[in-house]
Design an enzyme around this catalytic site. Structure first.
Site, mmCIF file in Angstrom:
data_model
loop_
_atom_site.group_PDB
_atom_site.id
_atom_site.type_symbol
_atom_site.label_atom_id
_atom_site.label_comp_id
_atom_site.label_asym_id
_atom_site.label_seq_id
_atom_site.Cartn_x
_atom_site.Cartn_y
_atom_site.Cartn_z
ATOM 1 N N GLY A 1 -27.934 -1.960 -19.309
ATOM 2 C CA GLY A 1 -27.195 -1.230 -20.338
ATOM 3 C C GLY A 1 -26.051 -0.405 -19.787
ATOM 4 N N THR A 2 -26.277 0.280 -18.686
ATOM 5 C CA THR A 2 -25.236 1.146 -18.135
ATOM 6 C C THR A 2 -24.009 0.341 -17.726
ATOM 7 O OG1 THR A 2 -26.802 2.826 -17.429
ATOM 8 C CG2 THR A 2 -24.695 2.762 -16.272
ATOM 9 N N ASN B 1 -31.298 7.817 -27.632
ATOM 10 C CA ASN B 1 -32.440 7.789 -26.727
ATOM 11 C C ASN B 1 -33.212 9.107 -26.689
ATOM 12 O OD1 ASN B 1 -29.790 8.375 -25.500
ATOM 13 N ND2 ASN B 1 -30.988 8.947 -23.711
ATOM 14 N N ALA C 1 -32.695 -5.342 -20.902
ATOM 15 C CA ALA C 1 -33.964 -6.051 -21.130
ATOM 16 C C ALA C 1 -35.209 -5.197 -20.913
ATOM 17 C CB ALA C 1 -34.028 -7.280 -20.220
ATOM 18 N N HIS C 2 -35.121 -4.178 -20.060
ATOM 19 C CA HIS C 2 -36.372 -3.491 -19.690
ATOM 20 C C HIS C 2 -36.881 -2.557 -20.783
ATOM 21 C CE1 HIS C 2 -35.024 0.674 -18.412
ATOM 22 N NE2 HIS C 2 -33.872 0.060 -18.594
ATOM 23 N N THR D 1 -23.228 -13.272 -8.177
ATOM 24 C CA THR D 1 -24.229 -14.305 -8.433
ATOM 25 C C THR D 1 -25.177 -13.868 -9.538
ATOM 26 O OG1 THR D 1 -24.099 -14.981 -6.132
ATOM 27 C CG2 THR D 1 -26.061 -15.669 -7.346
ATOM 28 N N CYS E 1 -34.940 15.460 -15.491
ATOM 29 C CA CYS E 1 -34.484 16.167 -14.304
ATOM 30 C C CYS E 1 -35.548 16.101 -13.248
ATOM 31 C CB CYS E 1 -34.196 17.618 -14.647
ATOM 32 S SG CYS E 1 -33.813 18.567 -13.178
#
Lengths: 384, 363
Positions: free
Chosen positions: A71-72, A154, A203-204, A240, A328
């Site tokens: 995502g990042t 989130n 995906a995670h 790759t 944190c």
């Protein structure tokens, strides 16, 4: 007693069947998808099959998919890729974002502003962290390069009226991106008739592997690559392919699609049990985010007179893995910018807690958690 | 079966606290690691400044290896208020404070012990070299460590019965060399990490540089005189000097010169030969008696006036409830206001206080 994991918004356990599907692509079908030979062709076939399957599950006709590391990276690629494709000497805003974005958007916008002299504007949100359409339209001029608004938050779980936002952008010819990393793990999303130009997914969050995600974009939306290399992904993302990861992404997303409705209902029952119980049993506690327009697995609160970090530590020691608003690990608690943006005062914002359930959460887990939380909060309040 | 006790180990990322944690795990305790994130003037990557990301990841690595949870606790605000500001203030008054003593008394066995207790710990464990023993009447006694070179009872002497009753020092019976060997036997990567030397919060350039960098008011030049009032030269600021110091004064004299006195009012440094550094006693305040009550003073105690000083025999008389006068058996040369006076009876710590004045015959 076994530890209870209640942090599914952070990440989820890999589905064992997904793992089974991934395994052959480590040691047997290990070819490089870019290679000409048959080893490469098998791998390439798996990647292309995954691409097609994921696009189909998102009902994304007229879209193309760029595999990324998650995502990042997808958020970075969308923001930098669009903003940097524009000239830098205009008077218009280059980018409009909400004040409740994931750091992958927020810090990327900061970086574009500080290092590349781009003009960034931030929207207002209401007390639930929802973007207000009137506020958006008042700022939206046709010269804006990109608007990016998180699909579902989130930290506080609020779901934004993404299609309405996208439509306003589209009317003015402005591109719209959404970080759907949390949302795609729970909501059935259809892109074909939407006005979304770019869409980030990882995906995670839905029982797939870490380190793989995608940026899905409307065909014809041009972005500047920020990872140059061997020309993979139409030259947009060199490097790759993570073949086992991509296969896992596909299978996890397929399985999610099969089980989404059941999981959604189950999660929502547990979520509502948590929200109702916490607000009833713990005084001076407030729900953060929207009461109903929120992720089905997501309960988030602020507790007066408690530090979220202390609460997370105490709960972890009691066997419950949860998270505070401002994740944190190095002991620098600062109030979450998301909570400040929805008008929660500094001292209260430090008392944030997020509980997110998932496929392995049982009602008994939640009951046990709810038996421990009030005591933990009152102990911490007393110790002050 | 013995009930499994919960302990919090204060971790620094160094060899001592890591071995302390390993010993607790081995002895079947339910261990949680905590690291205090303390205030630092510069959070650089220099080794041994215990705030650094490197120390955090070392401690985290140890915790993961030994299989217990580890958390970092923000302590900057309270540490700054309680320890650093006091250090700056005392330095500006010409004193030579001991922040580690204060930090142990108020932060480790204050803030951290409270936190550990709140989190359900029965004991706080640290890697300090000291020993605690409980007598038959449930009183706690603090003793020197077995390793005389590493003994840290000096900086632990500010603790009280309540604090000692909730503390374990698993390293007290070991030699440092044995602790390093233990670290090896537990395959801890920190086994050969050098010991920390300077105060943790002053950064890599030492505490005088720290004081100068925060604009300590007394860091202005002034005169150096001998005990007869004769001007011998100029000094660079009184905070750069401590009583008994030889380094950095003046050279070219027949005999080496030592700091005898700091005249804060006139911003002058009084120096003289080593024969004049003869302190016959001290007064100390804010006395902490480990037993909780003033001991029978009609005994021959030993006193240490600095962390690394040799103990000297002493007679103690009360001035008031919290202040005492200590007369040394023979004059010593390195007693300094602000440092801690620690009273021993053989190997046992009886109490401590902050040195207020030094008594001497010379000047």
């Amino acid at each position: 007693m076994d530890k209870v994991y209640l942090d599914y918004a952070a990440t989820t356990p890999l589905d064992s069947e997904v793992l089974t599907q991934m395994l052959p692509f480590f040691c047997d079908n290990y070819g490089n998808p870019s290679s000409v030979h048959y080893f490469g062709q098998i791998a390439e076939g798996a990647v292309e099959n995954a691409r097609e399957s994921i696009l189909r599950l998102l009902d994304a006709k007229g879209y193309e998919l760029v595999f990324t590391s998650g995502g990042t990276e997808s958020d970075n690629l969308a923001l930098r890729g669009i903003v940097n494709s524009q000239n830098n000497d205009r008077n218009e805003f280059d980018l409009i974002i909400s004040p409740v974005e994931h750091p992958a958007i927020d810090r990327t916008a900061n970086s574009l502003e500080a290092r590349e002299n781009r003009k960034i504007n931030k929207l207002r949100v209401d007390k639930y962290g929802m973007v207000e359409i009137d506020d958006l339209t008042s700022r939206l001029t046709p010269g804006v390069s990109l608007v990016s608004v998180i699909y579902a938050n989130n930290e506080i779980g609020t779901i934004n009226p993404v299609e309405k936002i996208a439509k306003e952008c589209s009317k003015r010819g402005v591109l719209f991106h959404t970080d759907a990393v949390q949302a795609a793990a729970h909501l059935k999303i259809s892109l074909t008739n939407s006005n979304i130009s770019l869409f980030s997914i990882g995906a995670h969050k839905f029982y797939g592997p870490k380190g793989v995600g995608a940026l899905i974009k409307k065909k014809g939306v041009d972005i500047i690559p920020h990872n140059s290399g061997g020309g993979q992904e139409n030259g947009i993302r060199g490097g790759t392919h993570n073949v086992p990861g991509i296969v896992g992404f596909q299978r996890a997303f397929e399985k999610l699609d099969e089980k989404r409705d059941i999981l959604f209902k189950k999660n929502m029952l547990l979520r509502d049990l948590i929200i109702e119980n916490v607000l009833r049993t713990i005084p001076d506690t407030y729900l953060t985010g929207h009461p109903t327009e929120r992720l089905p697995n997501h309960a988030s609160f602020v507790f007066d007179g408690v530090k979220g970090n202390d609460l997370v530590i105490a709960l972890d020691m009691a066997g419950f893995a949860v998270s505070s608003g401002s994740a944190c690990k190095v002991g620098n608690p600062a109030p979450s910018e998301v909570l400040l943006a929805i008008g929660i005062p500094d001292n209260l914002a430090l008392g944030a807690l997020r509980i997110t359930v998932g496929n392995k959460t049982s009602q008994e887990d939640v009951t046990r958690f709810l038996a421990v939380l009030p005591k933990t909060v009152s102990n911490l309040r007393k110790s002050k | 079966m013995v009930e499994c006790k919960n302990v919090v180990v204060a971790m620094s990322g160094g060899v001592d606290s890591s071995v302390a944690a390993a010993l607790m795990v081995e002895n079947g305790y339910n261990v949680t690691g905590l690291m205090l994130k303390l205030w630092t003037s510069e959070c650089d990557h220099e080794a041994n400044a215990c705030c650094t990301p490197e120390s955090i990841s070392l401690a985290r690595e140890v915790a993961t290896q030994l299989g217990f949870p580890f958390y970092v606790i923000d302590t900057k605000e309270v540490f700054k208020q309680v320890v650093v500001d006091h250090f700056i203030q005392a330095s500006q008054q010409g004193r030579t404070p001991n922040p580690c003593y204060l930090c142990n008394q108020k932060i480790r066995w204050g803030f951290l012990l409270d936190k550990a207790t709140t989190l359900g710990a029965d004991f706080l464990v640290t890697g300090h070299y000291g020993q605690i023993k409980k007598d038959t009447e449930n009183h706690f006694h603090l003793f020197k460590a077995n390793d005389p070179k590493k003994d840290q009872s000096y900086v632990l002497s500010g603790l009280n019965q309540e604090q000692l009753s909730k503390t374990l020092f698993p390293l007290g019976k070991y030699l440092k060399s044995e602790v390093r060997d233990l670290a090896d036997s537990y395959s801890l990567r920190v086994a050969r990490k050098p010991d920390s030397q300077d105060l943790c919060f002053v950064g890599s350039h030492g505490y005088r540089s720290f004081l100068n960098s925060i604009g300590s008011e007394t860091a202005i030049n002034g005169l150096i005189r001998n005990q007869d009032g004769v001007v011998l030269g100029e000094h660079t600021g009184l905070t750069n000097f401590t009583i008994g110091q030889r380094k950095g004064i003046l050279s070219g004299f027949k005999d080496p010169l030592y700091v005898l006195k700091k005249d804060m009012d006139k911003n002058e440094l009084i120096v003289g030969g080593s024969d004049l550094l003869n302190f016959t006693g001290i007064t100390f305040s804010e006395a902490n008696w480990i037993a909780g009550t003033v001991p029978d003073l009609n005994q021959n105690f030993d006193i240490k006036v600095r962390y690394k000083a040799n103990p000297v025999n002493v007679r103690i008389v009360a001035i008031d409830e919290k202040s005492f006068r200590a007369d040394f058996e023979y004059p010593i040369r390195d007693a300094t206001p602000g440092q801690i006076a620690v009273i021993y009876l053989n190997n046992e710590v009886i109490g401590s206080g902050i040195i207020e004045t030094v008594l001497c015959e010379g000047i």
